[in-house]
Write a protein that holds these residues in place. Structure first.
Motif, short mmCIF file in Angstrom:
data_model
loop_
_atom_site.label_atom_id
_atom_site.label_comp_id
_atom_site.label_asym_id
_atom_site.label_seq_id
_atom_site.Cartn_x
_atom_site.Cartn_y
_atom_site.Cartn_z
N ALA A 112 -2.21 9.96 -21.22
CA ALA A 112 -1.79 9.92 -19.82
C ALA A 112 -0.46 9.18 -19.67
CB ALA A 112 -2.87 9.25 -18.96
N VAL A 113 -0.27 8.10 -20.42
CA VAL A 113 0.99 7.37 -20.37
C VAL A 113 2.12 8.25 -20.92
CG1 VAL A 113 2.26 5.41 -21.30
CG2 VAL A 113 -0.06 5.09 -20.47
N THR A 114 1.84 8.93 -22.03
CA THR A 114 2.84 9.81 -22.64
C THR A 114 3.28 10.90 -21.69
OG1 THR A 114 2.03 9.40 -24.88
CG2 THR A 114 3.26 11.45 -24.52
N LEU A 115 2.34 11.45 -20.92
CA LEU A 115 2.65 12.54 -20.00
C LEU A 115 3.16 12.06 -18.65
CD1 LEU A 115 -0.36 14.93 -20.72
CD2 LEU A 115 1.94 15.01 -21.67
N GLY A 116 3.32 10.75 -18.49
CA GLY A 116 3.84 10.23 -17.24
C GLY A 116 2.82 10.18 -16.12
N GLN A 117 1.53 10.34 -16.45
CA GLN A 117 0.48 10.29 -15.43
C GLN A 117 0.05 8.86 -15.14
OE1 GLN A 117 -2.36 12.74 -17.42
NE2 GLN A 117 -1.40 14.66 -16.80
N LEU A 118 0.34 7.97 -16.03
CA LEU A 118 0.13 6.54 -15.85
C LEU A 118 1.42 5.81 -16.19
CD1 LEU A 118 -3.33 5.81 -17.59
CD2 LEU A 118 -2.83 5.62 -15.15
N ASP A 119 1.69 4.73 -15.47
CA ASP A 119 2.86 3.91 -15.81
C ASP A 119 2.52 2.93 -16.92
OD1 ASP A 119 5.06 4.67 -13.93
OD2 ASP A 119 3.48 4.24 -12.47
N ARG A 120 1.30 2.41 -16.90
CA ARG A 120 0.89 1.42 -17.90
C ARG A 120 -0.60 1.20 -17.82
NH1 ARG A 120 3.86 -3.69 -17.65
NH2 ARG A 120 5.71 -2.40 -17.52
N TRP A 121 -1.14 0.41 -18.75
CA TRP A 121 -2.55 0.03 -18.70
C TRP A 121 -2.64 -1.46 -18.98
CZ3 TRP A 121 -4.45 -2.22 -23.13
CH2 TRP A 121 -3.73 -1.98 -24.32
N ILE A 122 -3.69 -2.09 -18.43
CA ILE A 122 -3.89 -3.52 -18.65
C ILE A 122 -5.36 -3.78 -18.88
CG2 ILE A 122 -1.89 -4.14 -17.23
CD1 ILE A 122 -3.73 -4.93 -15.02
N TYR A 123 -5.64 -4.82 -19.65
CA TYR A 123 -7.02 -5.24 -19.85
C TYR A 123 -7.53 -5.94 -18.60
CZ TYR A 123 -7.05 -4.31 -24.89
OH TYR A 123 -7.02 -3.71 -26.11
N ALA A 124 -8.73 -5.61 -18.20
CA ALA A 124 -9.36 -6.30 -17.07
C ALA A 124 -9.64 -7.75 -17.45
CB ALA A 124 -10.66 -5.59 -16.69
N PRO A 125 -9.67 -8.67 -16.48
CA PRO A 125 -9.91 -10.09 -16.80
C PRO A 125 -11.32 -10.30 -17.33
CG PRO A 125 -9.97 -9.73 -14.42
CD PRO A 125 -9.49 -8.46 -15.03
N GLU A 126 -11.44 -11.14 -18.33
CA GLU A 126 -12.73 -11.44 -18.93
C GLU A 126 -13.27 -12.79 -18.48
OE1 GLU A 126 -14.54 -9.42 -20.64
OE2 GLU A 126 -13.06 -7.80 -20.78
N TRP A 127 -12.42 -13.62 -17.88
CA TRP A 127 -12.87 -14.90 -17.36
C TRP A 127 -11.89 -15.35 -16.27
CZ3 TRP A 127 -10.57 -14.36 -22.15
CH2 TRP A 127 -9.36 -15.01 -22.33
N GLN A 128 -12.30 -16.34 -15.52
CA GLN A 128 -11.45 -16.84 -14.43
C GLN A 128 -10.16 -17.39 -15.01
OE1 GLN A 128 -13.36 -19.25 -11.38
NE2 GLN A 128 -11.54 -20.56 -11.24
#
Length: 563
Positions: free
Chosen positions: A105-121
């Motif tokens: 999806a990033v390669t095709l321009g459908q996403l700008d980026r991805w990030i890991y969701a937070p695992e702790w406060q």
């Protein structure tokens, strides 16, 4: 809503736990500046955003996988109505089954980026990726701190050059059109009734000096960039140019204790500095703008103790008594035990006289990132089939109504990286038109139309739009003609190529030249200026670093010879 809140951050996922943890972290860290909206789908997002009419969206953070099996579809649906936002996939650590789809999806321009969701406060890795996302969004919007103000005619070639130079050097800038309400008000406030445009105000300098139609040298002097060099100094290494190769050389030379001077006539970064997004440079999973990558390298070299001199071009080179004398455009000369030529290459001109008249007024050379926001509502044509042209087309597609890539070849497969081809083909407002050449143009103050010729049939058609020309490069070696051996295009011969009996000037020593050594011992070449180089940022940086290793060997041999 606080007056300080300037945009929305939308968290969209059906996973209650994920939605809660992400929105809580965002609100805790960014709640004073951004409105955080947590929703379970596009319909709910539209309803919540309607409550904040007129508020722009900075980022759409959407779940991907698990409860959000259709997460990409939902993100794309919402993104269509908020094209200025960054589309970001939220990924649970360890959800490796989603990696392939996200990368695609990033390669095709459908996403700008991805990030890991937070695992702790207070998950700082999560917040680092969010901060990078918001910085990119903010950079796209412009505004904010105005270190420099430029007031002038938007389509003046000189004003365009200044905008481009300031942007490439990461100087916070705002441009005002002289005939706009804001522009006239600023000129009146500066007590300028009939100024010579463009007007440049350096608001960060004492007294906020105002310059009318300044030259690059005028601006450099006001910036405090003209400290005198010690005329008696002898540098271990002088690096000419600060594109990727020059930056790589300067970082390594300075970090390894060599007294190092870098000379740059324009802006840090060279052609790479104009790239809106470089996605294949190792270590940057979401890509990085050429501007940020190269400017960071400049700061790194500066921090290691390198001396920089801007707005000076090298105009001559001679060798005498074991030292290299480099003549500069300000009528000074510097001396060095070794020199690394990394002047790179300039964009090749399109070669159509009528179009040259419209440079900066409908015809732009290079990516011209500073001009992209002004392309709204226009049809943009990108001329060229290399990676730089592909990156420019992707970036311009965010602003222009339509982008057409014009190439002379039947397709892009031999000239452009596969990931860029796939991204261009996936973008709905980008077309690729093969086997055509631009042969003419018309207009008065601005390019109004241009003529395309089909290279197979000879048929001609007239198109209307703006041209961005990225059709290859010409080495910046005119100042070395007759001094160093070049090929017929002006690229510098190095290493084994100097053994060819037809190369002139000939290699003068019995020992063979080093890998990147030119026809003058102790003078090296790195990056695009070198014949046979690989036209990639990573390889240019590598050549710059390798050149420093060869400089060490040269200095050691020269030292041994004097004892």
């Amino acid at each position: 809503m606080s007056d300080e809140q300037r945009a929305a951050l939308v968290v969209m996922t059906r996973d209650d736990g994920l939605r809660s943890s992400v929105s809580r972290e965002l609100d805790r860290r960014y709640g004073r500046d951004y409105v955080v909206l947590a929703v379970d789908g596009p319909a709910a997002a539209r309803a919540r955003l309607a409550e904040h009419a007129g508020l722009p969206v900075a980022a759409l953070l959407g779940g991907f996988g698990g409860a959000d099996a259709d997460g990409l579809v939902c993100l794309r649906e919402l993104h269509q109505a908020h094209g200025g936002a960054l589309a970001v996939a939220l990924v649970r650590w360890g959800a490796f089954e989603t990696a392939g789809r996200i990368f695609e999806a990033v390669t095709l321009g459908q996403l700008d980026r991805w990030i890991y969701a937070p695992e702790w406060q207070g998950d700082e890795e999560f917040h680092l990726m969010v901060a990078e996302t918001l910085e990119e969004w903010s950079a796209r919007q412009g505004g904010g701190f105005e270190a420099v103000r430029v007031i002038g005619d938007r389509w003046s070639e000189r004003a365009q050059h200044l905008r481009d130079s300031f942007t490439r050097n990461r100087i916070p800038l705002r441009f005002y059109e002289a005939d706009s309400v804001e522009g006239r008000s600023l000129l009146a406030g500066l007590r300028l009734e009939q100024p010579k445009l463009p007007v440049v105000q350096l608001r960060f300098r004492p007294g906020s000096p105002v310059l009318e139609d300044p030259s690059d040298l005028d601006i450099a002097e006001q910036f405090g960039l003209f400290e005198s060099l010690d005329p008696d100094a002898v540098y271990d290494c002088v690096v000419v140019g600060s594109g990727p190769a020059g930056l790589g050389a300067t970082v390594y030379a300075a970090s390894e204790g060599l007294s190092t001077l870098a000379v740059e006539p324009e802006a840090v970064g060279g052609q790479a500095g104009t790239s809106s997004l470089i996605r294949n440079y190792p270590g940057f999973q979401n890509g990085i703008s050429g501007n940020r990558l190269t400017f960071s390298a400049f700061i790194q070299a500066w921090g290691f103790g390198a001396t920089y001199r801007f707005m000076r071009a090298a105009v001559g080179l001679r060798t005498e008594g074991g030292l290299h004398h480099l003549a500069l455009s300000d009528d000074t000369t510097v001396r060095a035990r070794a020199v690394i030529i990394a002047t790179g290459a300039a964009w090749r001109r399109i070669g159509v006289p009528r179009l040259e008249e419209f440079t900066g007024r409908g015809v732009f050379y290079g990516a011209a990132v500073a001009e992209a926001p002004a392309m709204g509502g226009r049809h943009v044509f990108v001329v060229g089939g290399g990676n730089s042209a592909g990156q420019a087309a992707v970036y311009l597609s965010r602003y222009a109504d339509r982008v057409t890539v014009l190439i002379r070849r039947p397709d892009l497969t031999t000239t452009m990286s596969d990931y860029l081809i796939r991204e261009l083909e996936a973008l709905p407002n980008v077309d690729i038109r093969p086997r055509v050449q631009v042969v003419g143009g018309t207009g008065e103050d601005f390019l109004e139309s241009f003529t395309l010729r089909d290279l197979d049939t000879g048929a001609e058609s007239v198109e209307s739009g703006v041209l961005f020309v990225l059709i290859g490069s010409e080495p910046r070696t005119e100042w070395l003609a007759g001094t160093l051996a070049c090929d017929r295009w002006g690229f510098l011969h190095t290493g084994a190529a100097l053994s060819d009996p037809g190369v002139a000037p000939a290699w003068p020593l019995e020992r063979p030249p080093a890998l990147l050594e030119t026809s003058v011992p102790g003078v090296f070449a790195a990056g695009d200026v070198r014949a046979g180089s690989v036209k990639r940022v990573a390889s240019a940086v590598g050549e710059g670093a390798l050149a420093v290793t060869l400089v060490h060997a040269h200095l050691a041999a020269a030292g041994a010879a004097t004892h």
